[in-house]
Design a protein around this motif. Structure first.
Motif, PDB file in Angstrom:
ATOM      1  N   PHE A  98       0.860  -1.225   0.120  1.00 10.23           N
ATOM      2  CA  PHE A  98      -0.027  -0.087  -0.034  1.00 10.23           C
ATOM      3  C   PHE A  98       0.854   1.338  -0.218  1.00 10.23           C
ATOM      4  N   HIS A  99       2.083   1.107   0.769  1.00 12.83           N
ATOM      5  CA  HIS A  99       2.842   2.304   0.624  1.00 12.83           C
ATOM      6  C   HIS A  99       3.338   2.615  -0.857  1.00 12.83           C
ATOM      7  N   SER A 100       3.473   1.658  -1.474  1.00 14.18           N
ATOM      8  CA  SER A 100       4.595   1.848  -2.765  1.00 14.18           C
ATOM      9  C   SER A 100       3.671   1.675  -3.861  1.00 14.18           C
ATOM     10  N   LEU A 123      -3.545   1.819   3.887  1.00  7.36           N
ATOM     11  CA  LEU A 123      -3.357   0.398   4.729  1.00  7.36           C
ATOM     12  C   LEU A 123      -4.249   0.365   5.934  1.00  7.36           C
ATOM     13  N   ILE A 124      -4.451   1.342   6.564  1.00 11.42           N
ATOM     14  CA  ILE A 124      -5.349   1.332   7.864  1.00 11.42           C
ATOM     15  C   ILE A 124      -6.772   0.952   7.506  1.00 11.42           C
ATOM     16  N   LEU A 125      -7.135   1.951   6.362  1.00 10.26           N
ATOM     17  CA  LEU A 125      -8.359   1.297   5.880  1.00 10.26           C
ATOM     18  C   LEU A 125      -8.735  -0.074   5.434  1.00 10.26           C
ATOM     19  N   PHE A 126      -7.664  -0.744   4.803  1.00 11.31           N
ATOM     20  CA  PHE A 126      -7.691  -2.138   4.700  1.00 11.31           C
ATOM     21  C   PHE A 126      -7.517  -2.957   5.955  1.00 11.31           C
ATOM     22  N   TYR A 127      -6.989  -2.601   6.875  1.00  9.92           N
ATOM     23  CA  TYR A 127      -6.808  -3.461   8.158  1.00  9.92           C
ATOM     24  C   TYR A 127      -8.381  -3.247   8.591  1.00  9.92           C
ATOM     25  N   THR A 128      -9.021  -1.841   8.929  1.00  8.62           N
ATOM     26  CA  THR A 128     -10.057  -1.599   9.305  1.00  8.62           C
ATOM     27  C   THR A 128     -11.211  -2.356   8.930  1.00  8.62           C
ATOM     28  N   ILE A 129     -11.081  -2.668   7.613  1.00 10.41           N
ATOM     29  CA  ILE A 129     -12.060  -3.587   6.796  1.00 10.41           C
ATOM     30  C   ILE A 129     -12.088  -4.926   7.287  1.00 10.41           C
ATOM     31  N   VAL A 130     -10.814  -5.435   7.285  1.00  9.75           N
ATOM     32  CA  VAL A 130     -10.454  -7.008   7.511  1.00  9.75           C
ATOM     33  C   VAL A 130     -10.877  -7.290   8.834  1.00  9.75           C
ATOM     34  N   CYS A 131     -10.403  -6.188   9.769  1.00  7.85           N
ATOM     35  CA  CYS A 131     -10.868  -6.486  11.277  1.00  7.85           C
ATOM     36  C   CYS A 131     -12.352  -6.336  11.532  1.00  7.85           C
ATOM     37  N   SER A 132     -12.985  -5.270  10.928  1.00  8.06           N
ATOM     38  CA  SER A 132     -14.279  -5.122  11.137  1.00  8.06           C
ATOM     39  C   SER A 132     -15.198  -6.358  10.686  1.00  8.06           C
ATOM     40  N   TYR A 133     -15.091  -6.736   9.604  1.00 15.29           N
ATOM     41  CA  TYR A 133     -15.546  -7.813   9.095  1.00 15.29           C
ATOM     42  C   TYR A 133     -15.490  -9.109   9.883  1.00 15.29           C
ATOM     43  N   THR A 134     -14.304  -9.414  10.471  1.00 11.14           N
ATOM     44  CA  THR A 134     -13.991 -10.584  11.254  1.00 11.14           C
ATOM     45  C   THR A 134     -14.654 -10.308  12.369  1.00 11.14           C
ATOM     46  N   LEU A 135     -14.668  -9.189  13.094  1.00  9.59           N
ATOM     47  CA  LEU A 135     -15.307  -9.174  14.193  1.00  9.59           C
ATOM     48  C   LEU A 135     -16.976  -9.205  14.207  1.00  9.59           C
ATOM     49  N   LEU A 136     -17.372  -8.749  12.977  1.00 11.83           N
ATOM     50  CA  LEU A 136     -18.790  -8.821  12.641  1.00 11.83           C
ATOM     51  C   LEU A 136     -19.250 -10.186  12.591  1.00 11.83           C
ATOM     52  N   CYS A 137     -18.550 -11.159  12.069  1.00 15.83           N
ATOM     53  CA  CYS A 137     -18.906 -12.715  11.791  1.00 15.83           C
ATOM     54  C   CYS A 137     -18.777 -13.002  13.182  1.00 15.83           C
ATOM     55  N   ILE A 181      -0.717   9.401  -7.967  1.00 12.92           N
ATOM     56  CA  ILE A 181       0.234   9.862  -8.726  1.00 12.92           C
ATOM     57  C   ILE A 181       1.639  10.129  -7.910  1.00 12.92           C
ATOM     58  N   ASN A 182       1.493  10.739  -6.769  1.00 10.06           N
ATOM     59  CA  ASN A 182       2.511  10.578  -5.796  1.00 10.06           C
ATOM     60  C   ASN A 182       2.797   9.450  -5.237  1.00 10.06           C
ATOM     61  N   LYS A 183       3.434   8.421  -5.861  1.00 10.63           N
ATOM     62  CA  LYS A 183       3.356   6.957  -5.385  1.00 10.63           C
ATOM     63  C   LYS A 183       4.377   7.060  -3.988  1.00 10.63           C
ATOM     64  N   ASN A 184       5.239   7.993  -3.728  1.00 12.08           N
ATOM     65  CA  ASN A 184       5.860   8.075  -2.400  1.00 12.08           C
ATOM     66  C   ASN A 184       5.120   8.758  -1.458  1.00 12.08           C
ATOM     67  N   SER A 185       3.859   9.011  -1.411  1.00  7.98           N
ATOM     68  CA  SER A 185       3.172   9.705  -0.351  1.00  7.98           C
ATOM     69  C   SER A 185       3.008   8.371   0.763  1.00  7.98           C
ATOM     70  N   MET A 186       3.865   8.912   1.932  1.00  8.70           N
ATOM     71  CA  MET A 186       3.735   7.897   3.089  1.00  8.70           C
ATOM     72  C   MET A 186       2.149   8.136   3.623  1.00  8.70           C
ATOM     73  N   LEU A 187       1.667   9.163   3.663  1.00 10.40           N
ATOM     74  CA  LEU A 187       0.625   9.481   4.451  1.00 10.40           C
ATOM     75  C   LEU A 187      -0.724   8.806   3.661  1.00 10.40           C
ATOM     76  N   LEU A 188      -0.623   8.986   2.239  1.00  8.90           N
ATOM     77  CA  LEU A 188      -1.965   8.376   1.522  1.00  8.90           C
ATOM     78  C   LEU A 188      -1.598   6.736   1.744  1.00  8.90           C
ATOM     79  N   GLY A 189      -0.544   6.029   1.283  1.00  6.99           N
ATOM     80  CA  GLY A 189      -0.219   4.890   1.501  1.00  6.99           C
ATOM     81  C   GLY A 189      -0.640   4.178   2.949  1.00  6.99           C
ATOM     82  N   MET A 190      -0.079   5.105   3.942  1.00  8.78           N
ATOM     83  CA  MET A 190      -0.652   4.597   5.499  1.00  8.78           C
ATOM     84  C   MET A 190      -2.023   4.714   5.536  1.00  8.78           C
ATOM     85  N   THR A 191      -2.646   5.653   5.002  1.00  9.62           N
ATOM     86  CA  THR A 191      -4.123   5.932   5.076  1.00  9.62           C
ATOM     87  C   THR A 191      -4.695   4.592   4.474  1.00  9.62           C
TER      88      THR A 191
END
Length: 464
Positions: free
Chosen positions: A262-264, A283-297, A271-281
């Protein structure tokens, strides 16, 4: 018709190998007991040899190989699993769910000892699962429990009908893995015929379809998630990844490995593929979806009692159970020599920490910005986990086999062959108690570690 005749004429040897394999799979399914060690080894090795010959002589003719894969699996359709008794607990949990009961709150022992709860086929299932399973709470995640319940809905109201129902789910998952895995290989510019290393592997057919282990369903969701991730559909990939987690918890260990993806990756960071902030955001959303759906189950089963029971049961795999281990057995021997006691309580807490450090090392010091780098890291992370585990049942290797399809590593295929040696612990004894011959275990891992060392270190193909 002319085309079929030409295929038959050109592929006579392949068809002969397929026919012989079908006969051997039927023999394996209906004429083998797991205490018959020599017969087990001979059939297993013969099926590996025939599988290799099928791939070698077929020219990877897709339709013929797909037909063979389905036929081999259907050979087990009406067979009661003969190498594992876990399916009795699967049916038990499925029946509890269909009765409206929470399978995480009741041990079979509690129900059989005058709880007043009536479970269909209870006595037969209780006797079949054995005292070890009966004395512990269920540790199978929610989507896996749903599969158990769906399998029990197959017409017949018997143990065999439930086995057939669950087996059809696993076969469907393998067909899904074949379809999605082939498409992913094509997207990665890798030979699509590699998927048959998994689909036609006798180990996969026997342990998943034959012995009813739901790693096959977990693998289907995992490969589907990677395919969606490669297509840039990361939100749906997160949902499907969570489905894999709610079949088996193992994929959770892969989550840190997505950091560099997600960072690279340009498709996620714009366009700015080196944007740490956007990549981390992202990544966090990806983790949030995974964890939320898992907890929902897990939510329909949630209670404080559930948390206590589930944590206690999962902890047993690190602090109590031991089977077919490698590095742990060496450390256990050292512990015996020093203290005179089995130090699993201490070693079992240290090894997961080392595994975590290995995963974090692969996550942050390996730039997993493409699937051709990410998947080898997943393979090595899973390998570290199994090498450091106190318990390595044969079917755990299935995840390594599918991941190896997308890499140049072949040691998982070798392991899938020699892991059959772990069944020597059942020779000449009862259906539940296991007595391991540590020389046999050592021989198994000597081969595995030799091939692993050659491929990973001596051939310099580590993805750093």
């Amino acid at each position: 018709m002319l085309q079929l005749a030409n295929i038959y004429s050109y592929k006579k040897s392949t068809l002969a190998y397929i026919l012989i394999s079908c006969i051997l799979y039927l023999w394996f399914a209906y004429g083998l007991e797991r205490t018959e060690g020599l017969k087990l080894i001979l059939l297993y090795v013969a099926l590996f040899f025939l599988g290799f010959q099928i791939l070698k002589t077929s020219g990877f003719y897709f339709r013929v190989l797909v037909l063979a894969a389905i036929l081999f699996r259907l050979s087990f359709l009406f067979a009661i699993p003969n190498l594992s008794q876990d399916f009795y607990r699967f049916i038990w949990d499925g029946q509890m769910l269909l009765e409206g009961l929470n399978p995480y709150l009741y041990r079979p022992n509690d129900i059989m000892n005058g709880s007043g709860i009536d479970i269909p086929m209870a006595q037969e299932l209780y006797n079949g699962m054995g005292s070890l399973s009966a004395s512990h709470f269920s540790n199978y995640p929610p989507l896996n429990q749903l599969c158990f319940a769906l399998g029990n809905l197959f017409p017949g109201k018997s143990i065999l009908s439930s086995v057939i129902g669950m087996r059809l789910i696993i076969i469907a998952a393998d067909i899904g893995t074949l379809y999605v895995g082939k498409k992913l290989l094509e997207d990665l510019k890798l030979p699509s015929n590699r998927i048959f290393w998994y689909v036609l592997n006798p180990f996969i057919i026997i342990e998943l379809t034959g012995n009813l282990h739901f790693e096959g369903v977990m693998i289907f969701f995992l490969v589907w998630s990677l395919y969606l991730l490669n297509k840039g559909q990361w939100k749906w990939a997160a949902v499907i990844f969570a489905c894999s987690v709610t079949i088996k918890l193992i994929p959770l260990m892969f989550l840190p490995l997505f950091f560099w993806w997600f960072h690279s990756n340009r498709s996620y960071t714009g366009i700015n593929k080196n944007s740490m902030l956007l990549g981390m955001t992202t990544l966090i959303l990806f983790y949030t979806i995974v964890c939320s759906y898992t907890l929902l189950c897990f939510l329909p089963f949630f209670s404080m009692e559930f948390i206590t029971n589930y944590a206690q049961t999962v902890g047993l795999w690190f602090n109590d159970f031991e089977f077919n281990a490698s590095i742990y057995y060496l450390l256990r021997s050292i512990g015996f020599a020093i203290t005179g006691y089995n130090e699993i309580a201490i070693i079992g807490k240290i090894l997961p920490v080392i595994t975590l450090l290995c995963v974090l090392g692969l996550s942050f010091f390996t730039k997993n910005n493409s699937l051709t780098k990410l998947i080898p890291s997943m393979l090595l992370a899973m390998t570290c986990y199994l090498f450091l585990s106190t318990t390595v049942h044969p079917w755990y290797i299935a995840s390594l086999v599918i991941l190896s399809v997308f890499t140049n590593y072949k040691y998982p295929l070798v392991w899938s062959l020699v892991v059959v040696l772990s069944y020597f612990s059942y020779l000449g004894i009862g259906s539940e108690d296991k007595i391991e011959n540590l020389w046999v275990v050592a021989f198994e891992y000597l081969i595995v570690f030799a091939v692993f060392t050659w491929e990973v270190f001596l051939k310099k193909r580590l993805p750093f």
